[in-house]
Motif scaffolding. Structure first.
Motif, mmCIF file in Angstrom:
data_model
loop_
_atom_site.group_PDB
_atom_site.id
_atom_site.type_symbol
_atom_site.label_atom_id
_atom_site.label_comp_id
_atom_site.label_asym_id
_atom_site.label_seq_id
_atom_site.Cartn_x
_atom_site.Cartn_y
_atom_site.Cartn_z
ATOM 1 N N LEU A 93 -8.563 3.843 -17.080
ATOM 2 C CA LEU A 93 -8.043 3.379 -18.366
ATOM 3 C C LEU A 93 -6.619 3.893 -18.592
ATOM 4 N N ARG A 94 -6.413 5.161 -18.217
ATOM 5 C CA ARG A 94 -5.088 5.757 -18.418
ATOM 6 C C ARG A 94 -4.020 5.048 -17.598
ATOM 7 N N LYS A 95 -4.412 4.671 -16.375
ATOM 8 C CA LYS A 95 -3.427 4.029 -15.498
ATOM 9 C C LYS A 95 -3.294 2.540 -15.810
ATOM 10 N N GLY A 96 -4.277 1.989 -16.513
ATOM 11 C CA GLY A 96 -4.200 0.573 -16.878
ATOM 12 C C GLY A 96 -4.426 -0.358 -15.702
ATOM 13 N N GLU A 122 8.357 16.586 -14.132
ATOM 14 C CA GLU A 122 7.255 15.702 -13.760
ATOM 15 C C GLU A 122 7.790 14.458 -13.043
ATOM 16 N N ASN A 123 7.096 14.048 -11.986
ATOM 17 C CA ASN A 123 7.444 12.793 -11.320
ATOM 18 C C ASN A 123 6.896 11.626 -12.124
ATOM 19 N N GLU A 124 7.591 10.528 -12.034
ATOM 20 C CA GLU A 124 7.110 9.331 -12.723
ATOM 21 C C GLU A 124 5.819 8.868 -12.054
ATOM 22 N N ASP A 125 4.913 8.307 -12.830
ATOM 23 C CA ASP A 125 3.658 7.815 -12.267
ATOM 24 C C ASP A 125 3.901 6.414 -11.688
ATOM 25 N N ILE A 126 3.865 6.316 -10.359
ATOM 26 C CA ILE A 126 4.219 5.054 -9.691
ATOM 27 C C ILE A 126 3.214 3.962 -10.053
ATOM 28 N N LEU A 127 1.936 4.302 -9.941
ATOM 29 C CA LEU A 127 0.900 3.297 -10.209
ATOM 30 C C LEU A 127 0.966 2.805 -11.655
ATOM 31 N N ALA A 128 1.043 3.758 -12.592
ATOM 32 C CA ALA A 128 1.058 3.364 -14.007
ATOM 33 C C ALA A 128 2.284 2.515 -14.321
ATOM 34 N N VAL A 185 0.856 -1.194 0.000
ATOM 35 C CA VAL A 185 0.000 0.000 0.000
ATOM 36 C C VAL A 185 0.891 1.242 0.000
ATOM 37 N N THR A 186 0.542 2.245 -0.823
ATOM 38 C CA THR A 186 1.202 3.542 -0.662
ATOM 39 C C THR A 186 0.197 4.490 0.002
ATOM 40 N N ALA A 187 0.712 5.401 0.822
ATOM 41 C CA ALA A 187 -0.202 6.294 1.544
ATOM 42 C C ALA A 187 0.451 7.642 1.815
ATOM 43 N N ALA A 222 -2.627 1.764 -4.476
ATOM 44 C CA ALA A 222 -1.947 3.063 -4.487
ATOM 45 C C ALA A 222 -2.901 4.140 -3.989
ATOM 46 N N THR A 223 -2.795 4.483 -2.693
ATOM 47 C CA THR A 223 -3.663 5.546 -2.169
ATOM 48 C C THR A 223 -2.886 6.861 -2.024
ATOM 49 N N ALA A 224 -1.571 6.825 -2.198
ATOM 50 C CA ALA A 224 -0.762 8.023 -1.926
ATOM 51 C C ALA A 224 -1.137 9.164 -2.861
ATOM 52 N N ALA A 225 -1.082 10.363 -2.315
ATOM 53 C CA ALA A 225 -1.262 11.569 -3.133
ATOM 54 C C ALA A 225 0.136 12.008 -3.549
ATOM 55 N N VAL A 226 0.600 11.390 -4.622
ATOM 56 C CA VAL A 226 1.977 11.624 -5.069
ATOM 57 C C VAL A 226 2.046 12.979 -5.786
ATOM 58 N N ALA A 227 3.054 13.773 -5.433
ATOM 59 C CA ALA A 227 3.208 15.064 -6.122
ATOM 60 C C ALA A 227 3.456 14.817 -7.601
ATOM 61 N N VAL A 282 -4.657 -1.678 -7.749
ATOM 62 C CA VAL A 282 -5.817 -0.839 -7.447
ATOM 63 C C VAL A 282 -5.342 0.611 -7.337
ATOM 64 N N GLY A 283 -5.991 1.502 -8.093
ATOM 65 C CA GLY A 283 -5.632 2.908 -8.015
ATOM 66 C C GLY A 283 -6.682 3.702 -7.262
ATOM 67 N N PHE A 284 -6.316 4.881 -6.844
ATOM 68 C CA PHE A 284 -7.262 5.822 -6.249
ATOM 69 C C PHE A 284 -7.292 7.065 -7.133
ATOM 70 N N ALA A 285 -8.396 7.774 -7.101
ATOM 71 C CA ALA A 285 -8.449 9.041 -7.808
ATOM 72 C C ALA A 285 -9.033 10.080 -6.875
ATOM 73 N N ALA A 286 -8.252 11.114 -6.618
ATOM 74 C CA ALA A 286 -8.769 12.233 -5.827
ATOM 75 C C ALA A 286 -9.172 13.301 -6.838
ATOM 76 N N GLU A 287 -10.468 13.544 -6.952
ATOM 77 C CA GLU A 287 -10.943 14.543 -7.912
ATOM 78 C C GLU A 287 -11.626 15.675 -7.159
ATOM 79 N N SER A 288 -11.825 16.789 -7.851
ATOM 80 C CA SER A 288 -12.553 17.871 -7.192
ATOM 81 C C SER A 288 -13.927 18.067 -7.838
HETATM 82 N N1 CTP Z 1 -0.186 8.085 -8.601
HETATM 83 C C1 CTP Z 1 1.071 7.524 -8.575
HETATM 84 N N2 CTP Z 1 2.167 8.257 -8.953
HETATM 85 C C2 CTP Z 1 2.024 9.521 -9.377
HETATM 86 C C3 CTP Z 1 0.743 10.115 -9.407
HETATM 87 C C4 CTP Z 1 -0.351 9.367 -9.012
HETATM 88 O O1 CTP Z 1 1.203 6.350 -8.171
HETATM 89 N N3 CTP Z 1 3.117 10.192 -9.732
HETATM 90 C C5 CTP Z 1 -1.340 7.261 -8.221
HETATM 91 C C6 CTP Z 1 -2.061 7.667 -6.976
HETATM 92 O O2 CTP Z 1 -1.511 7.006 -5.841
HETATM 93 C C7 CTP Z 1 -3.476 7.229 -7.269
HETATM 94 C C8 CTP Z 1 -3.594 7.434 -8.751
HETATM 95 O O3 CTP Z 1 -2.276 7.393 -9.249
HETATM 96 O O4 CTP Z 1 -3.662 5.868 -7.025
HETATM 97 C C9 CTP Z 1 -4.275 8.697 -9.183
HETATM 98 O O5 CTP Z 1 -3.731 9.796 -8.538
HETATM 99 P P1 CTP Z 1 -4.313 11.259 -8.788
HETATM 100 O O6 CTP Z 1 -3.463 12.239 -8.058
HETATM 101 O O7 CTP Z 1 -5.801 11.267 -8.535
HETATM 102 O O8 CTP Z 1 -4.161 11.400 -10.337
HETATM 103 P P2 CTP Z 1 -3.047 11.950 -11.262
HETATM 104 O O9 CTP Z 1 -2.396 10.796 -11.940
HETATM 105 O O10 CTP Z 1 -2.160 12.887 -10.540
HETATM 106 O O11 CTP Z 1 -3.916 12.706 -12.361
HETATM 107 P P3 CTP Z 1 -4.552 14.197 -12.342
HETATM 108 O O12 CTP Z 1 -3.506 15.079 -11.807
HETATM 109 O O13 CTP Z 1 -4.866 14.403 -13.770
HETATM 110 O O14 CTP Z 1 -5.778 14.143 -11.519
#
Ligand code: CTP
Length: 406
Positions: A348-351, A308-314, A196-198, A276-281, A330-336
């Motif tokens: 779909l984008r994260k696969g 840009e940071n690499e997308d860990i989940l993707a 789990v990431t958090a 992946a629940t972390a709010a990654v920058a 399993v991914g999380f999405a924090a939306e507004s």
């Molecule tokens: N995530 C990740 N690595 C990143 C960014 C996001 O692993 N560099 C993961 C988060 O842990 C979460 C998912 O991707 O499970 C979606 O994160 P979110 O912040 O909602 O989405 P983003 O990919 O940042 O897209 P956007 O900024 O367009 O909302």
């Protein structure tokens, strides 16, 4: 509601200073919706009074096998038959020895011996001086009671009432509550290794400043805890948050997204589920300064460039193990806004096969939340509840999607 709601617990106290913790434990059990029947040995009565325990449990305390209140005069039978579990806390060295011998000359050991072992579990929370704990006789006895079917909880380390420091303190009441609720949770994730990431990440600008976000880590920590309660081996890679590590969970603390990616990449090799629940920058300063950036008095402000940071989940979802089905992501999405639409596109984008959507600003730092589970078939809403309750539901849902491992 926790797993303890509606459970009837016989709480046995044997003699030890830790009896004072049994008072708090009783309060927590009642608060969690359990009923508590206290049974005390004579020695326990030297440390805490039945009056206190009766007031806290709301039931008369039992202390003698000759208690005439029971119409059939068999408290050992009646009390042990109606229990969902017998928990002895504190469990003294002497009481463990008595259990090993199958003694039956006072009520608490008698009812432990008389319990229907296949139906009523016996849990022991040992409490004693560190030398007593380390003594081969105690260790031998602990191994024997475990072999006889009791569940022996761990002990804490630290200052002891005798002035010494070491192993043997009774676990704190909240820790015993965690153990108990884990004990009652169905082991849906037995054999699974969950990663789990958090929390947020922290991207340094210079040695004293950085960029972070409002993620509290609560949802990820609740999921780690629920997965562990469901029998998984859990590793939690967490950004900087001030939350206690859930019992039995291995925590790897990280700061930046790059550190998180590194930790995840190595841990994902052995994992069967990645959440992946972390709010990654999304971005980090391109060139963090080695020294504190100073004002020069001219009013000029520093210019920050980002990468840009690499997308860990993707990245993990693209790996061979994930694509072959050995690692369920399993991914999380924090939306507004437009949660369903954005989150479905993000899945779909994260696969990933499952994406959990929530409204970020409405949940950051809160103790409750609403989740939307999105998969190939459609979506399902988990209505507003505590993050721990949602975590349990989510874990049950994930368990139903992965092949059972034994
Ligand atoms: N995530 C990740 N690595 C990143 C960014 C996001 O692993 N560099 C993961 C988060 O842990 C979460 C998912 O991707 O499970 C979606 O994160 P979110 O912040 O909602 O989405 P983003 O990919 O940042 O897209 P956007 O900024 O367009 O909302």
């Amino acid at each position: 509601m926790t797993e303890l709601a509606g459970k009837h617990i016989v709480l046995g106290l044997s003699g030890g200073v830790a009896c004072y913790k049994a008072a708090e434990l009783t309060r927590l059990l009642i608060k969690a919706g359990a009923t508590v029947q206290v049974v005390m040995t004579e020695a326990a009565g030297q440390f805490i009074t039945p009056v206190t325990m009766q007031a806290l449990s709301g039931r008369a305390v039992y202390g003698s096998q000759w208690d005439a209140r029971e119409p059939n005069n068999m408290p050992h039978i009646n009390l042990s038959r109606e229990a969902d579990a017998i928990l002895v806390a504190p469990c003294s060295a002497d009481f463990i020895a008595r259990l090993v011998q199958g003694r039956a000359d006072e009520l608490l050991s008698l009812l432990c011996l008389a319990r229907p072992a296949g139906r009523v579990p016996l849990l022991l929370a040992p409490a004693m001086n560190r030398e007593m704990w380390a003594h081969p006789a105690t260790q031998r006895n602990l191994a024997q009671v475990a072999a006889d079917g009791a569940t022996v909880l761990g002990v804490g380390t630290g200052d002891q009432a005798c002035g010494e420091t070491g192993d043997g303190r009774m676990l704190e009441p909240p820790e015993i509550m965690d153990e108990l609720s884990a004990f009652f949770t169905p082991k849906r994730l037995a054999g699974q290794r969950v990663l789990v990431t958090a929390g947020p990440t922290f991207e340094a600008i210079d040695p004293v400043r950085g960029i972070t976000n409002l993620s509290s880590g609560k949802m990820g920590f609740a999921i780690a805890r629920a997965a562990r309660e469901a029998g998984a081996e859990v590793t939690l890679v967490s950004g900087p948050v001030h939350l206690p590590t859930p019992r039995g969970v291995r925590r790897i603390p990280v700061q930046s997204a790059q550190e998180m990616l590194q930790a995840v990449a190595s841990q994902a090799q052995g994992a069967s589920i990645f959440i992946a629940t972390a709010a990654v920058a999304d971005w980090r300063p391109a060139q963090p300064s080695g020294q504190k950036i100073k004002k020069d008095g001219s009013g000029a402000v520093p210019t920050l460039a980002f990468v840009e940071n690499e997308d860990i989940l993707a990245t993990v979802a693209k790996s061979e193990r994930a694509r072959s089905g050995a690692l369920f992501c399993v991914g999380f999405a924090a939306e507004s806004e437009n949660l369903l639409e954005h989150a479905s596109a993000k899945r779909l984008r994260k696969g990933v096969p499952l994406l959990v959507g929530n409204i970020g600003p409405a949940t950051f730092g809160q103790d409750d939340n609403t989740l939307v589970l999105i998969d190939e078939q459609g979506h399902r809403t988990l209505p507003r509840a505590s993050k721990q309750a949602l975590a349990r539901e989510l874990v049950a849902d994930i368990a139903s999607r992965v092949a059972p491992l034994r």
